[in-house]
Motif scaffolding. Structure first.
Motif, short mmCIF file in Angstrom:
data_model
loop_
_atom_site.label_atom_id
_atom_site.label_comp_id
_atom_site.label_asym_id
_atom_site.label_seq_id
_atom_site.Cartn_x
_atom_site.Cartn_y
_atom_site.Cartn_z
N LEU A 105 -29.69 11.10 -9.97
CA LEU A 105 -29.75 11.58 -8.59
C LEU A 105 -28.55 11.09 -7.78
CD1 LEU A 105 -33.57 11.12 -7.93
CD2 LEU A 105 -32.32 13.30 -7.86
N TYR A 106 -28.06 9.90 -8.11
CA TYR A 106 -26.87 9.40 -7.41
C TYR A 106 -25.63 10.20 -7.79
CZ TYR A 106 -27.94 5.52 -4.33
OH TYR A 106 -28.33 4.78 -3.26
N ILE A 107 -25.58 10.71 -9.00
CA ILE A 107 -24.47 11.59 -9.38
C ILE A 107 -24.50 12.85 -8.53
CG2 ILE A 107 -23.55 13.06 -11.22
CD1 ILE A 107 -24.34 10.92 -13.21
N ALA A 108 -25.72 13.40 -8.34
CA ALA A 108 -25.88 14.57 -7.48
C ALA A 108 -25.47 14.22 -6.04
CB ALA A 108 -27.34 15.05 -7.51
N ASN A 109 -25.79 13.00 -5.62
CA ASN A 109 -25.40 12.53 -4.28
C ASN A 109 -23.88 12.51 -4.14
OD1 ASN A 109 -25.32 10.77 -1.78
ND2 ASN A 109 -24.66 9.25 -3.30
N TRP A 110 -23.20 12.03 -5.17
CA TRP A 110 -21.74 11.97 -5.10
C TRP A 110 -21.11 13.37 -5.10
CZ3 TRP A 110 -22.48 7.95 -9.39
CH2 TRP A 110 -22.73 6.69 -8.81
N VAL A 111 -21.68 14.29 -5.88
CA VAL A 111 -21.20 15.68 -5.88
C VAL A 111 -21.38 16.29 -4.49
CG1 VAL A 111 -21.59 17.99 -6.80
CG2 VAL A 111 -21.64 16.02 -8.35
N TRP A 112 -22.56 16.06 -3.90
CA TRP A 112 -22.84 16.58 -2.56
C TRP A 112 -21.84 16.02 -1.53
CZ3 TRP A 112 -26.07 20.12 -0.33
CH2 TRP A 112 -26.24 20.03 1.05
N ARG A 113 -21.60 14.72 -1.60
CA ARG A 113 -20.70 14.08 -0.64
C ARG A 113 -19.26 14.55 -0.83
NH1 ARG A 113 -21.40 7.80 0.31
NH2 ARG A 113 -20.06 8.44 2.05
N TYR A 114 -18.91 14.84 -2.08
CA TYR A 114 -17.55 15.32 -2.34
C TYR A 114 -17.32 16.68 -1.66
CZ TYR A 114 -13.44 17.01 -4.82
OH TYR A 114 -12.19 17.50 -5.12
N TYR A 115 -18.31 17.56 -1.74
CA TYR A 115 -18.15 18.90 -1.18
C TYR A 115 -18.44 18.96 0.32
CZ TYR A 115 -17.47 21.00 -5.76
OH TYR A 115 -16.94 21.35 -6.98
N THR A 116 -19.23 18.03 0.84
CA THR A 116 -19.56 18.08 2.27
C THR A 116 -18.76 17.10 3.11
OG1 THR A 116 -21.38 16.49 1.99
CG2 THR A 116 -21.91 18.86 1.80
N GLU A 117 -18.29 16.00 2.48
CA GLU A 117 -17.57 14.97 3.23
C GLU A 117 -16.17 14.69 2.67
OE1 GLU A 117 -19.93 11.40 3.46
OE2 GLU A 117 -21.80 12.54 3.39
N SER A 118 -15.84 15.34 1.56
CA SER A 118 -14.59 15.06 0.84
C SER A 118 -14.51 13.59 0.44
CB SER A 118 -13.37 15.43 1.71
OG SER A 118 -13.36 16.81 1.96
N PHE A 119 -15.70 13.01 0.15
CA PHE A 119 -15.78 11.60 -0.24
C PHE A 119 -15.80 11.49 -1.75
CE2 PHE A 119 -18.32 8.00 -1.69
CZ PHE A 119 -17.70 6.93 -1.06
N TYR A 120 -14.96 10.59 -2.29
CA TYR A 120 -14.94 10.38 -3.74
C TYR A 120 -14.58 8.93 -4.03
CZ TYR A 120 -13.52 10.66 -8.65
OH TYR A 120 -13.39 10.44 -9.99
N ASP A 121 -15.48 8.22 -4.69
CA ASP A 121 -15.25 6.84 -5.08
C ASP A 121 -15.20 6.78 -6.60
OD1 ASP A 121 -15.50 4.12 -5.81
OD2 ASP A 121 -16.55 3.64 -3.95
#
Length: 214
Positions: free
Chosen positions: A161-177
């Protein structure tokens, strides 16, 4: 915050509650790797040092405190309260094989070379492999109790689920760690075989069993 992050946190908390209830109800920690629990306690300790320096939200603070308390309560029950039921013979994974490379990597690859950042990075890398002593123990004994498999399932689901969270944040916030994402993917991969066995055996009412190592 997004639905995947919240569901991931709930799944993580549920996994810990399942483990604690299993130990308390049976008054036994048979089949549970104390070494994995020590690693998880170390993960939470090094990751949540920012409790003393940074306030993000009430939700964030409460969840961190709960995870810390639960981690140390679990270790206490395994090594003190119910130590006579602890299977130390089969919990034989050598932690230095994880701690040494993880420590080295956290110094070499981090966001900034500061004590708190290095410790945070260490916790991310360590969490990705902290479940290995538990999986090694299951492979060594050849089986796992159903309640233990539920614990592992929700722990793995939390990472997925956290992987899905990171995908979501990448497309909605341009966040990538990169550190968190790569470590999370590695951790989820370790659960893949277990997920397959869980669906094909445990959910059908069968006991999870593995071929005994030669």
């Amino acid at each position: 915050m997004n639905i995947f992050r919240i569901l991931g946190d709930v799944s993580h908390l549920l996994a810990i509650i399942i483990l604690l209830m299993k130990i308390l109800k049976s008054k036994s920690c048979a089949g549970i790797s104390g070494k994995s629990q020590i690693l998880f306690a170390l993960v939470f300790t090094t990751r949540y040092l920012d409790l003393f320096t940074t306030f993000i939200s009430v939700y964030n603070t409460v969840m961190k405190v709960i995870f810390l308390i639960c981690a140390y309560v679990t270790v206490y029950m395994i090594y003190v309260k119910f130590r006579k039921t602890f299977d130390s013979e089969n919990d034989s994974f050598r932690l230095e094989f994880l701690l040494v490379p993880v420590t080295g990597l956290s110094f070499l690859e981090n966001h900034s070379f500061t004590p708190l950042e290095i410790l945070w990075t260490f916790s991310i890398y360590l969490e990705s492999v902290a479940i290995l002593p538990q999986l090694f123990m299951i492979s060594k004994t050849g089986e796992a109790e159903t309640i233990t498999t539920h614990y592992l399932f929700f722990l793995g689901l939390y990472r997925a689920l956290y992987i899905a969270n990171w995908v979501w944040r990448y497309y909605t916030e341009s966040f990538y760690d990169q550190i968190a994402v790569v470590s999370g993917v590695v951790q989820t991969i370790f659960y893949c075989d277990f997920f397959y066995l869980y669906v094909t055996k445990v959910l059908k009412g069968k006991k999870l069993s593995l071929p005994m190592p030669v």
